[in-house]
Design a protein around this motif. Structure first.
Motif, short mmCIF file in Angstrom:
data_model
loop_
_atom_site.label_atom_id
_atom_site.label_comp_id
_atom_site.label_asym_id
_atom_site.label_seq_id
_atom_site.Cartn_x
_atom_site.Cartn_y
_atom_site.Cartn_z
N TYR A 1 -7.59 -0.25 4.89
CA TYR A 1 -7.13 -0.92 3.41
C TYR A 1 -6.93 -2.23 3.07
CZ TYR A 1 -3.78 -1.99 0.03
OH TYR A 1 -3.10 -2.41 -1.64
N GLN B 1 6.65 -3.26 7.49
CA GLN B 1 5.22 -4.40 6.76
C GLN B 1 5.15 -4.76 8.65
OE1 GLN B 1 7.48 -7.63 4.39
NE2 GLN B 1 6.09 -9.11 5.41
N PHE C 1 -1.16 3.69 11.59
CA PHE C 1 -1.32 3.30 10.51
C PHE C 1 -1.62 2.24 10.50
CE2 PHE C 1 2.77 6.42 10.99
CZ PHE C 1 1.81 6.74 9.42
N ALA D 1 0.73 -1.01 -0.26
CA ALA D 1 0.17 0.07 0.00
C ALA D 1 1.16 1.57 0.18
CB ALA D 1 -1.50 -0.05 1.21
N LYS D 2 0.99 2.65 -1.19
CA LYS D 2 1.37 3.31 -0.93
C LYS D 2 0.30 4.01 -0.35
CE LYS D 2 2.97 7.31 -3.83
NZ LYS D 2 2.83 8.06 -4.89
N VAL D 3 1.56 4.71 0.72
CA VAL D 3 0.04 5.95 1.27
C VAL D 3 1.05 7.19 1.73
CG1 VAL D 3 0.02 6.52 4.01
CG2 VAL D 3 -0.24 4.05 3.76
N GLU E 1 9.68 2.44 3.86
CA GLU E 1 8.29 1.45 4.48
C GLU E 1 8.34 0.34 5.57
OE1 GLU E 1 9.91 -1.02 0.52
OE2 GLU E 1 9.49 -2.60 1.17
N LEU F 1 5.92 4.22 3.62
CA LEU F 1 5.12 6.01 3.21
C LEU F 1 6.16 6.83 2.46
CD1 LEU F 1 5.14 5.17 7.37
CD2 LEU F 1 3.20 4.50 5.04
N ALA G 1 -3.89 0.88 7.71
CA ALA G 1 -3.73 -0.70 7.29
C ALA G 1 -5.38 -1.51 7.58
CB ALA G 1 -2.68 -1.55 7.98
N ARG H 1 2.78 -4.48 3.10
CA ARG H 1 3.82 -3.52 3.16
C ARG H 1 3.17 -2.47 2.69
NH1 ARG H 1 8.06 -6.12 -0.62
NH2 ARG H 1 9.57 -4.06 -0.54
N LEU H 2 3.40 -1.99 4.05
CA LEU H 2 3.08 0.08 4.37
C LEU H 2 4.48 0.68 3.12
CD1 LEU H 2 0.92 0.51 7.51
CD2 LEU H 2 -0.05 0.27 4.83
#
Ligand code: GDP
Ligand code: MG
Length: 173
Positions: free
Chosen positions: A170, A51, A163, A11-13, A49, A63, A167, A60-61
């Protein structure tokens, strides 16, 4: 289903808000576990990133940080492109940053559509110097339909929760 597997792994945050509210510090805190007073601003768009595991799923975020160009209202389209979740942040001690929240939310929606979002009031350790009433922040969150988290990146308060919540939103999409 491969597509679903990919969607739930990355995920692109993006983290938006006025300059100096603590966006870069928050990314650094969450991804590296540190807080430094003199955080060196990244040159250009970049990300860190982390995870996390949520309900048995690996997420996997990524940021994405800005180079501080938000002061000039000049964040490029590349920053927003493909973003799947968003943190809108303001500072406890900066009223202008609070008043800018609606504008930031709209900007993200214009660029990314309706993605999971969360509202963050950072620098809660400076509550004695608050420029915003608690009720005002709560009213704004209600009006925008966003959950409000009060964080201190400095004291490591509630950053993880922000976060994890994002997540979870998401994953639930
Ligand atoms: P950005 O412009 O939104 O990326 O903000 P920065 O991360 O560069 O932070 C701006 C300033 O606020 C820096 O001096 C940080 O050390 C400080 N800062 C960030 N988070 C906090 C916090 O939770 N509490 C306090 N007291 N200072 C913070
Ligand atoms: Mg920054």
């Amino acid at each position: 289903d491969l597509e679903i597997a990919i969607k739930s792994s990355f995920a692109k945050v993006v983290i938006v808000g006025n300059g100096a509210v603590g966006k870069s510090s928050m990314i650094q805190r969450y991804c590296k576990g540190i807080f430094t007073k003199d955080y060196k601003k990244t040159i250009g768009v970049d990300f860190m990133e982390r995870q996390i595991e949520l309900e048995g799923e690996e997420v996997r975020l990524m940021l994405w940080d800005t180079a501080g160009q938000e002061e000039f209202d000049a964040i490029t389209k590349a920053y927003y492109r493909g973003a799947q979740a968003c943190v809108v942040a303001f500072s406890t001690t900066d009223r202008a940053s609070f008043l800018a929240v609606k504008r930031w939310k709209k900007k993200v929606e214009d660029e990314c559509g309706d993605i999971p979002m969360v509202l963050v009031q950072n620098k809660i350790d400076l509550i004695d110097e608050a420029a915003i009433l608690n009720e005002e922040a709560e009213a704004l969150a209600r009006e925008l339909g966003l959950r409000l988290y009060r964080t201190s990146v400095k004291e490591d308060l509630n950053v993880e929760q922000v976060f994890s919540y994002l997540a979870a939103l998401y994953i639930a999409e």
